[in-house]
Write a protein that holds these residues in place. Structure first.
Motif, short mmCIF file in Angstrom:
data_model
loop_
_atom_site.label_atom_id
_atom_site.label_comp_id
_atom_site.label_asym_id
_atom_site.label_seq_id
_atom_site.Cartn_x
_atom_site.Cartn_y
_atom_site.Cartn_z
N GLY A 72 0.78 -1.23 0.00
CA GLY A 72 0.00 0.00 0.00
C GLY A 72 0.81 1.27 0.00
O GLY A 72 0.26 2.35 -0.23
N GLU A 73 2.11 1.18 0.25
CA GLU A 73 2.93 2.39 0.32
C GLU A 73 3.17 2.96 -1.07
O GLU A 73 3.37 2.22 -2.03
CB GLU A 73 4.27 2.10 1.01
CG GLU A 73 4.11 1.80 2.47
CD GLU A 73 5.42 1.56 3.18
OE1 GLU A 73 5.40 1.55 4.42
OE2 GLU A 73 6.46 1.38 2.51
N PRO A 74 3.15 4.30 -1.19
CA PRO A 74 3.43 4.94 -2.48
C PRO A 74 4.92 5.00 -2.74
O PRO A 74 5.70 5.39 -1.86
CB PRO A 74 2.84 6.35 -2.31
CG PRO A 74 2.91 6.61 -0.83
CD PRO A 74 2.74 5.28 -0.17
N LEU A 107 7.36 11.14 -1.76
CA LEU A 107 7.21 12.13 -0.70
C LEU A 107 6.15 13.18 -1.02
O LEU A 107 5.85 14.01 -0.17
CB LEU A 107 8.56 12.78 -0.40
CG LEU A 107 9.62 11.80 0.13
CD1 LEU A 107 10.92 12.54 0.43
CD2 LEU A 107 9.13 11.05 1.35
N SER A 108 5.56 13.15 -2.21
CA SER A 108 4.43 14.05 -2.49
C SER A 108 3.17 13.55 -1.79
O SER A 108 2.18 14.26 -1.69
CB SER A 108 4.19 14.17 -3.99
OG SER A 108 3.68 12.96 -4.51
N ARG A 109 3.21 12.30 -1.26
CA ARG A 109 2.04 11.71 -0.62
C ARG A 109 2.28 11.35 0.84
O ARG A 109 1.46 10.68 1.45
CB ARG A 109 1.61 10.49 -1.43
CG ARG A 109 1.22 10.92 -2.83
CD ARG A 109 0.88 9.86 -3.81
NE ARG A 109 0.23 8.68 -3.30
CZ ARG A 109 0.25 7.52 -3.94
NH1 ARG A 109 0.89 7.42 -5.07
NH2 ARG A 109 -0.35 6.47 -3.45
N GLY A 110 3.41 11.74 1.40
CA GLY A 110 3.68 11.44 2.80
C GLY A 110 5.12 11.78 3.16
O GLY A 110 5.85 12.33 2.35
N THR A 111 5.49 11.43 4.39
CA THR A 111 6.85 11.70 4.85
C THR A 111 7.59 10.38 5.09
O THR A 111 6.97 9.33 5.23
CB THR A 111 6.85 12.51 6.16
OG1 THR A 111 6.21 11.75 7.18
CG2 THR A 111 6.14 13.84 5.97
#
Length: 178
Positions: A72-74, A107-111
């Motif tokens: 599920g991770e981007p 990193l555009s969708r999380g840290t």
């Protein structure tokens, strides 16, 4: 060589499987890439079809992927595109694989918090310990935690300049000529 390289942005679709092989460890996972388009009529983003790729990451990249990536991770995956055809149960199937060169979180969708991996195996012997870090016992001390840090060379106060060569610090005696 004429290899096709691609960069894909998508999500991890399966658990990462890591195996040791004769040529080094490999991590494999399925990667889902869904096209998103702006629908002008409805004034919103819509999802298009999803394409699935099998991503293989070898050696240290594979170990790092196995330790860092979950379903599920981007991700952003960059690597060599390989298309293969196989016959399965009397039907011809086409598979699209990516031999990864680089894998990272999107990193555009999380840290994310980066942790430098400890060097292992034959690559560790390539780390050169400068002569200034040799202990009195004659054995080299372990390298500094930050491998990008430039160590301070030992300087003889009687010499004017210090240089760096492949074997460590080199002191150059500068003599003024009339």
């Amino acid at each position: 060589m004429n290899e096709t390289t691609v960069t894909l942005v998508g999500n991890v679709a399966t658990n990462v499987e890591y195996r040791e092989t004769l040529t080094g460890g490999v991590a494999r996972f399925r990667f889902a890439v869904t096209v998103r388009r702006w629908d002008r009529e409805r004034a919103l983003w819509t999802d298009g079809p999803t394409s699935f790729y099998t991503v293989s990451a070898w050696r240290s990249l594979g170990m790092n992927v196995a330790a860092s990536v979950s379903v599920g991770e981007p991700l952003v995956v960059h690597g060599r595109l390989k298309v293969r055809e196989e016959e399965h149960e009397g039907r011809r199937k086409t598979f699209v694989d990516i031999d990864a060169v680089a894998v990272g979180h999107d990193l555009s969708r999380g840290t994310a918090a980066f942790r430098r991996a400890a060097r292992q195996g034959p690559e560790a012997s390539e780390v050169r310990v400068p002569a200034a870090r040799v202990a009195e016992s004659g054995r080299a001390e372990p390298p500094a935690p930050d491998l990008w840090q430039t160590p301070e060379p030992a300087v003889d106060p009687g010499l004017d300049t210090v240089g760096e060569m492949a074997n460590g610090p080199v002191q150059i005696d500068c003599v003024a000529t009339p």
